[in-house]
Every structure is written in C-alpha cells, then in structure tokens.
Design a protein around this motif. Sequence first.
Motif, mmCIF file in Angstrom:
data_model
loop_
_atom_site.group_PDB
_atom_site.id
_atom_site.type_symbol
_atom_site.label_atom_id
_atom_site.label_comp_id
_atom_site.label_asym_id
_atom_site.label_seq_id
_atom_site.Cartn_x
_atom_site.Cartn_y
_atom_site.Cartn_z
ATOM 1 N N LEU A 1 -3.203 -14.629 22.645
ATOM 2 C CA LEU A 1 -2.000 -14.510 23.339
ATOM 3 C C LEU A 1 -1.212 -15.967 23.063
ATOM 4 O O LEU A 1 -0.077 -15.930 22.770
ATOM 5 N N THR A 2 -1.943 -17.074 22.896
ATOM 6 C CA THR A 2 -1.483 -18.191 22.625
ATOM 7 C C THR A 2 -2.724 -19.279 22.106
ATOM 8 O O THR A 2 -3.908 -18.933 22.364
ATOM 9 N N TYR A 3 -2.347 -20.687 21.660
ATOM 10 C CA TYR A 3 -3.654 -21.380 21.044
ATOM 11 C C TYR A 3 -3.029 -22.654 21.024
ATOM 12 O O TYR A 3 -1.856 -23.019 20.904
ATOM 13 N N THR A 4 -4.020 -23.528 20.506
ATOM 14 C CA THR A 4 -3.702 -25.015 20.054
ATOM 15 C C THR A 4 -4.771 -25.526 19.255
ATOM 16 O O THR A 4 -5.990 -24.909 19.293
ATOM 17 N N LYS A 5 -4.548 -26.647 18.550
ATOM 18 C CA LYS A 5 -5.487 -27.267 17.786
ATOM 19 C C LYS A 5 -5.428 -28.631 18.561
ATOM 20 O O LYS A 5 -4.560 -29.708 18.442
ATOM 21 N N LEU A 6 -6.635 -29.138 19.052
ATOM 22 C CA LEU A 6 -6.953 -30.095 20.124
ATOM 23 C C LEU A 6 -7.564 -31.103 19.035
ATOM 24 O O LEU A 6 -8.744 -31.008 18.596
ATOM 25 N N LEU B 1 -8.504 -23.892 20.333
ATOM 26 C CA LEU B 1 -8.836 -23.320 21.472
ATOM 27 C C LEU B 1 -7.534 -22.136 21.538
ATOM 28 O O LEU B 1 -6.387 -22.208 21.194
ATOM 29 N N GLY B 2 -7.845 -21.108 22.314
ATOM 30 C CA GLY B 2 -6.873 -20.123 22.459
ATOM 31 C C GLY B 2 -7.210 -19.078 23.774
ATOM 32 O O GLY B 2 -8.306 -19.375 24.203
ATOM 33 N N ILE B 3 -5.970 -18.622 24.205
ATOM 34 C CA ILE B 3 -6.323 -17.478 25.230
ATOM 35 C C ILE B 3 -6.388 -16.239 24.887
ATOM 36 O O ILE B 3 -5.250 -15.924 23.836
ATOM 37 N N ARG C 1 -7.792 -11.809 30.334
ATOM 38 C CA ARG C 1 -7.800 -12.754 29.620
ATOM 39 C C ARG C 1 -9.018 -13.798 29.722
ATOM 40 O O ARG C 1 -9.556 -13.639 30.580
ATOM 41 N N ALA C 2 -9.115 -14.521 28.720
ATOM 42 C CA ALA C 2 -10.078 -15.410 28.764
ATOM 43 C C ALA C 2 -9.755 -16.576 27.614
ATOM 44 O O ALA C 2 -8.969 -16.300 26.993
ATOM 45 N N VAL C 3 -10.282 -17.941 28.192
ATOM 46 C CA VAL C 3 -9.879 -19.032 27.057
ATOM 47 C C VAL C 3 -10.955 -19.197 26.472
ATOM 48 O O VAL C 3 -12.263 -19.228 27.065
ATOM 49 N N GLY C 4 -10.977 -19.971 25.077
ATOM 50 C CA GLY C 4 -12.284 -20.287 24.465
ATOM 51 C C GLY C 4 -11.794 -20.740 23.230
ATOM 52 O O GLY C 4 -10.592 -20.914 22.750
ATOM 53 N N GLN C 5 -12.931 -21.266 22.442
ATOM 54 C CA GLN C 5 -12.690 -21.865 21.135
ATOM 55 C C GLN C 5 -12.431 -20.546 20.149
ATOM 56 O O GLN C 5 -13.133 -19.818 20.313
ATOM 57 N N ILE D 1 0.013 -16.045 16.910
ATOM 58 C CA ILE D 1 0.044 -15.211 18.160
ATOM 59 C C ILE D 1 0.162 -13.807 17.733
ATOM 60 O O ILE D 1 0.742 -13.381 17.009
#
Lengths: 105, 387
Positions: free
Chosen positions: A30-35, A55-57, A65-69, A77
Amino acid sequence: MVTYPKHARCLNCKGRTFEEIELGDECTLLTYTKLFAYPEGLELEYVWERPPIMLGIVEFKGGVRAVGQLTSEDVKIGMKMRSVWGWLRKVEEDDVYGFRFEPIK
Amino acid sequence: MREVAIIGCGMTKFGYLEGKGLMDLLTEASLNALDDAGTGDKDFDAVYVSNVAGGELSHQRAIASGLVDRLNLFPAAADRVENGPASGGSAVKNAFLAVASGINNLVLVVGGEKMMATPRARMTDAIATIAHPVEYLHGVTLPALAAMFARLYMHRYGVTRKHLAMVTVKNHTNALKNPYAHEHTPISVESILEEATMVSDPLTAYDCCPTSDGAAALVLCPAEKAREFCDTPVRVAGFGQGTDRHAVHEREDPTILNALRVASQRAFKMANLKPKDIDVVELHDAFTILEIAQSEDAGFFAKGQGHKALEEGVTAIDGKLPINPSGGLNARGHALGATGVAQIVEQTRQLRGDAEGIQVSGASRAYCCSFGGFGNNVVVHILERAG
C-alpha cells in the motif's frame, strides 16, 4: 470482522469472542519508506553503519493490513508481496522475530 | 459551566539549552507566566505539568510535585499529564475543565521537555514506543510512519516533495522573527530538494521537526475575574478531543486524520464558531506533510486541497489564513511535553497583539491543534480575544 492487531473487544460489534485465522502469505504493497535514521535496537552485528531499512504497509485479501520490514529496495505501490519469517531487531537484549515482506517475482 | 480565561503566559527559548535541566526549564517558564499574569503571591489551586519522558530522558519522575516544591506553590493540587505528543493540549484541557467546573479558581499549566542531551538513536527509539507494539517491533519510528503517510498522500492527492519543502520554507521564514524559535536559518525550496539529508524517504531532515529543549506555561482563571489581573484576557472559547485506531495501518483510510476531525468538530461546536471565523492557526507540523493534512481534516480546506492553499499563499503569515506564524514544530521546535502549551502561549500573544515580529494583524480568534501519537489522540483549542 477480521482485525490486526488484536483488540479486547471487536471494532465492529464490541463482542469478546475471537478466533485466529490464517491470512495467507500473499498481499499488496500500500505504501512504503526507506528509513535512514533507524532507532536503537536495529544495529547489525559486525556492521558499523547498517544500510537503511525498508518498511511498508501491506494489505491482505479481505482488507486486513500489517506494517513490516521489506526485504527489497526495489518496490512500488500496488506490488504483490509475500510474507517471510525473519529477525527484526533487538528490544533491550532480546531478539525479536516476525514476518517481513518480499516482492513476488 | 463557567467561562475560562488565560491571564498570563510565558516560555523559554526552544533549542539546545545547555546547562539547564528539565526542572530549570519548567521553573523559568512558570515564573514568566506568573509574572505576566501578575498573580503575585496569590495561592494557586492546581498545577498541571505536561511532560512525556522525564523519567527516561531526565531521570526525574513525578515532576509536578517537584515543581510545586521548587516554586513554593504549596499546597496546590499537582499532576503530571502524559499523553504522548498531545500532552500539552491535554494539560491545558485539564486546567480548563478544573476552572470551568467551578472547582478551581487559579490554575498553572506548564509543559516542558529536555531532549537534546540524549543520543539520537536512543531518542528515536524512546519516541517510537508511542507507536503500537505491532508497529514498533518492526523498527517503525514516527518519521517512518510520517513517510509512509506522505507517500500515500502524494500518490493519492498529487502532493509533491516541492510542496513539503514549501511548508519548511514558510515556517522557517516565520521563525526568523520569533525570538523563542529553535531554528533561525533561512532556507530555500531548491536547497532542500537538492541537498537535504534523507531521514525516511520521501522526508528529509527539513521535513522533520527538530527535537528541542524548552518549556511553556499559562495561567488560567474564571473569565469573570480575569480583569483583576490583566487588561487583555484571552477566552478559551472551546476545546475538543478525539481518538482513533492506534496502528496507522488499521485506519479505514490511513490518509484521514479522524481523531482531528472529531476534535475539531467538537471544538467548533462548543465555541459556536466555524472554520471561516478563525484568523490564525497553529498546527502540529512535526512533519511537513502533517501541516497539509491537518489543514484539511481540521476543516479549513477540502481533503486533497491543502497543498493548493499553501501554493497560493493562503497559509502564509500575510495570507488569508496564516498557519504556524510561530514557525510551528518545524522551526519553532518541538519539546514534546512543552509543544501543546507553547502553541497556546504563541496564540495568546497573537490575540493580545503582543506577537512582535510575527503578529497577524487584527487576529481575534485562534485555533490550536495538539496532535498525539501519529494522530490517534488529538486535542483542539479555540481561543478568542475577550470582548
């Protein structure tokens, strides 16, 4: 109603009886980021400065839904993903394991 | 229920305040507010102290009792209020309710945090514990939640990194004239887009607020007694609070800040006002994307239109609806427990016509959003210059 995380009362009917179900492995990003500025506990042994973490949802069939690495930096997306088990981090001195998500080639 | 007025305010500078501990900051802001209110040696009924992590970051707990001792406010009732980043808004709400109910007549609210003495990775981790454990255990931090929120927002509403940079430039420019601000650095959209360090893609260091040392304080009393202390009291016209799902991924539409929607509607209803009646706004722009999203869910712009209002200059200090003339969290700074109180200090000055350098001309009604977690607990206050 299927929810993640767990609640003590149902988000829909306030009921208190639950059963655990399998969500299956397949999901959509659904969405993500590089932290880059990761918190204490995510350092890697023998690596002075670890690479950024992804990290992403993700969304499973039925909308849960879940969030995780994420295991890859090469994501976008809407991409199909699958869950895989792995090491996540340390909290205090304890290792934490859980699901991570990898793109389905 | 009685009408409640703010009769005094004070704060410390925000920034790296070397040599000053948490209790020093709380004391300095409190004394400034007491002097501003002119309460002299009058007895206070209650003290509310907003602080998020005194135990973890400053090795001091139960700090409300400590502050009463330091200031000789005995035997005032004293409580520490901890509600994540919305602690400041919650503390002001508690003080408001105490006076409005008729139980208390003179109340001090003070918020403070000492953040800059702690190493960054430990600070990031301490703040990340605000997130749901199913987020935190995966390494999710507040900037990471904001970054995932921003990417979804950009995908859906056409917001670009340039819009985010425009929030930073607006707020940094405002802060140049705010002597209390953490950041006093001129910055351009181009330099942010080309040079800024990435924190959590697509958010750069300029999209994320600094963590600050700082404190802010207010004195509240019944509106009918306000003129005994002060010529320019500010009335608390309304407050509202709402909550939402803890885990961001569990919200039906993760781009909607529903706790803010609820809090805002309740505050406007209590104040019997509408968004168009507001002259000046302080939002919780811990991340630039939040200023845009909050300006929509607070009710000022339609969903997906906030970045257009920004682009048109509507939210500039000389625009139709100035947002964060203080510099906001982005440039005034974010001292966790202090921030929600500081917003109301800044707005009190606006309504009294005392906001030198950053005064919004003719401001008579102000809006403040104190935003907790990643939007799962929000407190809104609406203030009005007393007639």
